[in-house]
Design an enzyme around this catalytic site. Structure first.
Site, PDB file in Angstrom:
ATOM      1  N   ASP A  52       0.827  -1.211   0.000  1.00 42.28           N
ATOM      2  CA  ASP A  52       0.000   0.000   0.000  1.00 42.28           C
ATOM      3  C   ASP A  52       0.863   1.265   0.000  1.00 42.28           C
ATOM      4  OD1 ASP A  52      -1.920   1.906   0.467  1.00 42.28           O
ATOM      5  OD2 ASP A  52      -2.884   0.830   2.114  1.00 42.28           O
ATOM      6  N   ASP A 106     -10.559   4.142  -1.320  1.00 39.61           N
ATOM      7  CA  ASP A 106     -11.156   3.124  -0.439  1.00 39.61           C
ATOM      8  C   ASP A 106     -12.674   3.052  -0.564  1.00 39.61           C
ATOM      9  OD1 ASP A 106      -8.579   2.979   0.363  1.00 39.61           O
ATOM     10  OD2 ASP A 106      -8.990   3.212   2.503  1.00 39.61           O
TER      11      ASP A 106
HETATM   12  C1  GLA Z   1      -5.460   2.240   2.752  1.00 46.69           C
HETATM   13  C2  GLA Z   1      -5.963   1.122   1.865  1.00 46.69           C
HETATM   14  C3  GLA Z   1      -7.012   0.336   2.642  1.00 46.69           C
HETATM   15  C4  GLA Z   1      -6.401  -0.206   3.920  1.00 46.69           C
HETATM   16  C5  GLA Z   1      -5.840   0.927   4.744  1.00 46.69           C
HETATM   17  C6  GLA Z   1      -5.067   0.423   5.941  1.00 46.69           C
HETATM   18  O1  GLA Z   1      -6.436   3.198   3.018  1.00 46.69           O
HETATM   19  O2  GLA Z   1      -6.497   1.612   0.676  1.00 46.69           O
HETATM   20  O3  GLA Z   1      -7.495  -0.722   1.843  1.00 46.69           O
HETATM   21  O4  GLA Z   1      -5.415  -1.143   3.599  1.00 46.69           O
HETATM   22  O5  GLA Z   1      -4.965   1.722   3.973  1.00 46.69           O
HETATM   23  O6  GLA Z   1      -4.463   1.435   6.653  1.00 46.69           O
END
Ligand code: GLA
Length: 511
Positions: free
Chosen positions: A275, A335
């Site tokens: 990520d 997200d």
């Molecule tokens: C980001 C990702 C999410 C999750 C969070 C965790 O926002 O897009 O899917 O993994 O981080 O902190």
């Protein structure tokens, strides 16, 4: 009375000026310049640290603020000599986010109050002097030249499983992961293809003297946990960031890419979600391909099959290079949230990305929210149908121990899963749109086709699909309704059906 000679008066005057200057300077001599840290110990044994690297010139303060993964330049300071308001803006240039710190010098402490967001509650903390450089943004590491990472041979169909983030966020722990593995077996999810049990953010602790990543208290034995998940005939996934910190502020893989990949392999990890988050403070979007390639190479080098899931929110046209860095999936959006608006905004915006999906390499519109409570059953059916049409990874995001039979039935609908998992791996596309009604089609192996009639409106609507619209010369011989699990007899040149509000009719057709 003694008279003072004029030259002595000048000397005295000069001395007075110096004295005044000295007093003025000395009131700032013990100033705020230097590095300060406010530590906030967490129950998992980690600490969320706020660093203030300050330079005081008179009553002006410049420097940087770091709140775990967020780095700010101080752009304004007001007040003084002991009480200041510092305003910081995000360093990465993409985010408008600002912070305001009220800082009061009390002896050798800084008493700080701030709000994480303008509308959130006041946070108070006390900072102490820290060694210079501690908590600073690390220097940018050189990046490798681009090359194509060989295909790891995994994810010939979109990955299926579960991920901790949507339901558990920072509360995921060893017990929860074991419980999800148990549930996946006992509730029939494993039998229909769910396979990966993926730990998202917040498992990380610190690095040992050799730089090895050590999980935090929530995960006392990662290898033991992996062995347990494997003993259930399932696979286990983990999460990291190419930056120094993850999105939740935990330790990232920056500068430890190969070492972390080796650790994952040693533990028996089968899947990595990687990520971007903390990397944005160091690298630009243009660097993403090289950054992701570095971990793609590292995973391959371990010799263990580890599926590679890129998470950088669809920036920099990742679908064009995701496969080249060894990616099996790449997030195409920000997200998801457990709302109809969020899910449909994401899902219905994926049409043009269809050409980039193929066996081994999938667009990822984010994890499922099915069963988390924010949508109706019809809306969750739209979610499941749309993700199957998009050949998306099916990573459940709910508490698998605790769901109604209706929600379970949505998640384990074999007919719908078969569409998602079709081995040709061609992503579906929008065929037509009229107001709130959309028809999508997905070509399947063996010349069959999946057809979804979506009603995004808040009233039931009669929808019509003419077979000719789908390129068919006559009515298909076999039509199966994938939500009612029934065969339909449809000799007419068109298919007409009332589709419920925020609902879907899903067909598999063939001759
Ligand atoms: C980001 C990702 C999410 C999750 C969070 C965790 O926002 O897009 O899917 O993994 O981080 O902190």
């Amino acid at each position: 009375m003694k008279l003072v000679a004029p030259e002595s008066r000048t000397i005295l005057g000069t001395l007075c000026v110096f004295l005044l200057l000295f007093v003025a300077i000395s009131s700032y001599a013990d100033d705020l310049t230097g590095n300060w840290v406010a530590r906030d110990p967490q129950p998992d044994g980690t600490s969320r640290d706020t660093y203030l690297d300050l330079k005081q010139t008179g009553s002006r303060i410049t420097g940087h603020l770091r709140v775990s993964q967020f780095y700010y330049n101080i752009v304004e300071s007001t007040g003084g000599p002991d009480t200041f308001t510092l305003t910081g803006t995000m360093i990465d240039g993409h985010n408008e986010r600002q912070v305001k710190y009220e800082v009061k010098r009390v002896g050798d402490e800084l008493h700080i109050s701030t709000r994480r967001r303008p509308d959130s509650e006041l946070v108070e903390m006390v900072a102490h002097r820290a060694p210079a450089g501690e908590g600073a943004l690390p220097a940018r590491l050189p990046l490798p030249a681009l090359h194509d990472v060989p295909d790891n041979g995994l994810a010939r169909t979109p990955p299926m499983g579960w991920n901790s983030w949507n339901k558990f966020a920072g509360r995921v722990d060893d017990a929860a992961v074991r419980a999800m593995a148990d549930a996946m077996v006992s509730n029939g999810m494993k039998a229909v293809g769910y396979e990966y049990v993926n730990i998202d953010d917040t498992w990380q602790g610190h690095r040992d003297a050799q730089g090895n990543i050590i999980p935090n208290k929530k995960f006392p034995d990662m290898k033991g946990l992996a062995d347990y998940v494997h003993s259930k005939g399932l696979k286990i996934g983990i999460y990291s960031s190419p930056g120094p910190n993850t999105c939740a502020g935990y330790e990232g893989s920056y500068g430890h890419e190969e070492q972390d990949a080796n650790t994952y392999a040693l533990w028996g990890i089968d899947y990595l979600k990687y990520d971007w988050c903390g990397a944005r403070n160091i690298y630009a979007d243009e660097d993403m391909q090289a950054v992701y390639q570095k971990m793609g190479d590292a995973l391959l080098k371990t010799g263990r099959p580890i599926a590679y899931s890129l998470c950088q929110y669809g920036r920099y046209d990742v679908w064009k290079w995701g496969a080249k860095v060894g990616g099996n999936t790449w997030r195409t959006t920000g997200d998801i949230r457990d709302t109809w608006e969020s899910m449909t905004k994401i899902g219905f915006a994926q049409d043009e990305l269809a050409p980039f999906a193929r066996p081994g390499h999938w667009n990822d519109p984010d994890m499922l929210e099915i069963g988390n409570g924010g949508m109706t059953e019809d809306e969750y059916k739209v979610h499941m149908t749309l993700w199957a049409m998009l050949a998306a990874p099916l990573l459940a995001g709910n508490d698998l121990r605790d769901m109604s039979p209706a929600i379970l039935a949505i998640l384990i609908n074999r007919d719908v899963i078969a569409i998602d998992q079709d081995k040709e791996g061609k992503q579906g596309r929008r065929v037509s749109k009229s107001g709130d009604q959309e028809v999508w089609a997905r070509p399947l192996s063996g010349g069959e086709e999946a057809v979804a009639l979506f009603n995004r409106g808040s009233q039931g609507a009669e929808m019509t699909v003419r077979w000719s619209e789908l390129g068919l010369k006559s009515a298909p011989v076999h039509v199966r309704d994938l939500w009612s699990h029934s065969e339909l007899n449809l000799p007419d040149p068109q298919f007409v059906r009332t589709v419920p509000a925020h609902g879907v009719v899903f067909l598999r057709i063939g001759n």
